[in-house]
Design an enzyme around this catalytic site. Structure first.
Site, PDB file in Angstrom:
ATOM      1  CD  GLU A 179      -3.070  -1.025   2.176  1.00 54.21           C
ATOM      2  OE1 GLU A 179      -4.203  -1.509   1.933  1.00 54.21           O
ATOM      3  OE2 GLU A 179      -2.774  -0.476   3.276  1.00 54.21           O
TER       4      GLU A 179
ATOM      5  CD  GLU B 213      -4.085  -5.534   2.135  1.00 51.37           C
ATOM      6  OE1 GLU B 213      -4.884  -4.963   2.910  1.00 51.37           O
ATOM      7  OE2 GLU B 213      -2.857  -5.374   2.177  1.00 51.37           O
TER       8      GLU B 213
END
Length: 442
Positions: A157, A265
């Protein structure tokens, strides 16, 4: 529009470095905490029979696992020995491995990208060297035990950059010199992946409901011609917004950057209740999407809906993260096992990625293509549209040239048969100006 056919063909499983057998998308779970949970007393069951959580997920269709690696963990979690052991267990079940490098001693995400303490005083040049060495050594260790990764995430991320503040971007760090530094770090990581083996390289951000934010990140990196193969995004509806925003992000990224996009995710609640005294971060009525109640069937329906928008793969985060006798969980109502450890219907929804022709997308603005990819000569490509998608459907090639127009009938489920096109990547556009990539392979 540029597109690397060799890389995507490999992603589909039709070349020497094929990560996906039989052209199937990745049906994945991040199970990085499984060993800790087992030590904490977690028990997993299927039809009330205790078993290995990995095997139970595999029997429900899982074909890959994602494993998180910290540099020098501040707790006993996610070090290289843990990754190697879980990779071995997964490989024994014929599960493919995705390696998620955090480049930190602890969790890295858009809110924090802390350097490993061993690297805290390094110059930018030495930091790039360290990124290369750490990446290369991790891949080599996996290869040496016979469990090479098929995909390597060079950062987790990294919407706000990595290895703060050297590679930090965004806010007051949204300046060219910082993007130069981030690109340099990512280039070092990519070189290590290429030198170490045949894994594909993923750049992972969290902007699953933020089209402009996703564009901002990748547009800023475009001029560097970075070496990477696919895009990973995180999408949690209780943090990132409704499904239509997620769908917009997927279409934007695939069309704008000509890269496959994987949902790396995601998670959804099967209940709003608690099973221990550890605070749950998700548990309010507003955390649930309309039409997808916080029930086992609601969770499964949400996962099935995700497959209408994603063709490369979905990775569910922490399906094993239940509360155990000696292990508290803030995630037990988002796991794919219930409070007793029994596998939930969401596991089979994750493992069953191919829609049937009888399934009609729920949204009136949804578009699905199947089979996708399609093998030329074996079958036509059926384009299923939901009302009110009626009118002229257009198909474009990579040069932006319109190569086909067809009429979609105004009915609940319009099935269009597309044949006669050469192999390659195409874009299908509906009357509502929605687009999805279409892949035809020999």
């Amino acid at each position: 529009m540029w597109f690397n056919y060799r890389i995507f063909a490999c992603l589909l499983g039709i070349c020497a470095i094929a990560p996906l057998a039989n052209s199937q998308p990745l049906r994945c779970a991040d199970v990085s905490m499984l060993d800790e949970l087992e030590r904490g007393g977690a028990v997993y069951t299927s039809q009330n029979l205790a078993g290995d959580a990995l095997r139970i997920l595999q029997e429900n269709g899982l074909n890959s696992i994602r494993l998180r690696l910290f540099h020098t963990p501040t707790e006993r979690r996610d070090g290289l020995p843990d990754v190697l052991e879980l990779a071995r267990r997964g490989h024994d079940l014929n599960l493919k491995i995705i390696l998620n490098l955090h480049y930190s001693d602890t969790w890295a995400d858009p809110g924090t990208q802390q350097k490993p303490s061993a690297w805290s005083q390094l110059s930018e040049s030495l930091l790039r060297d360290s990124v290369y060495a750490h990446t290369y050594q991790a891949i080599q260790a996996l290869k040496e035990q016979g469990t090479p990764p098929i995909i390597v995430q060079t950062g987790n991320e990294i919407t706000t950059g990595m290895l703060w503040n050297t590679g930090r971007v965004g806010g007051s760090f949204d300046v060219p010199v910082q993007w130069d530094k981030l690109a340099g770090l990512l280039s070092s990581a990519a070189k290590a992946v290429r030198d170490a083996g045949s894994a594909l390289i993923m750049l992972h951000i969290d902007r699953g409901g933020d089209r402009e934010g996703a564009r901002w990140f990748f547009d800023n990196l475009e001029s560097y011609a970075l070496d990477y193969d696919l895009i990973g995004i995180s999408y949690y509806p209780f943090w990132h917004g409704p499904l239509d925003q997620f769908s917009e992000v997927i279409r934007e990224l695939e069309s704008r950057y000509s890269k496959p996009v994987m949902l790396i995710e995601t998670a959804y609640p099967w209940t709003l209740a608690w099973n221990d005294n550890t605070h749950n971060g998700v548990g309010l009525p507003e955390h649930v999407l309309p039409g997808y109640p916080a029930t086992p069937d609601g969770q499964a329906a949400f996962i099935r809906r995700l497959w209408e928008h994603v063709s490369s793969g979905i990775c569910y985060w922490a399906p094993e993260y239940i509360a155990a006798p000696n292990f508290g969980s803030p995630w037990e109502n988002l796991a794919l096992f219930d409070f007793k450890g029994e596998v939930l219907p969401g596991a089979s929804a994750l493992g069953a990625s191919t829609p049937t022709q009888s399934e009609v997308p729920e949204s009136p603005y949804a578009l699905s293509l199947f089979p996708n990819p399609a093998r030329i000569g074996e079958s036509a490509v059926n384009i299923q549209l939901a009302t009110p998608s009626c009118g002229i459907i257009e198909i474009y090639n990579q040069l932006g040239q319109r190569v086909r127009t067809q009429e979609a009938l105004c009915q609940n489920s319009a099935i269009l048969s597309v044949s006669g096109l050469p192999s390659g990547m195409y874009w299908v556009r509906t009357p509502e100006m929605q687009t999805l990539p279409l892949f035809l392979i020999p």
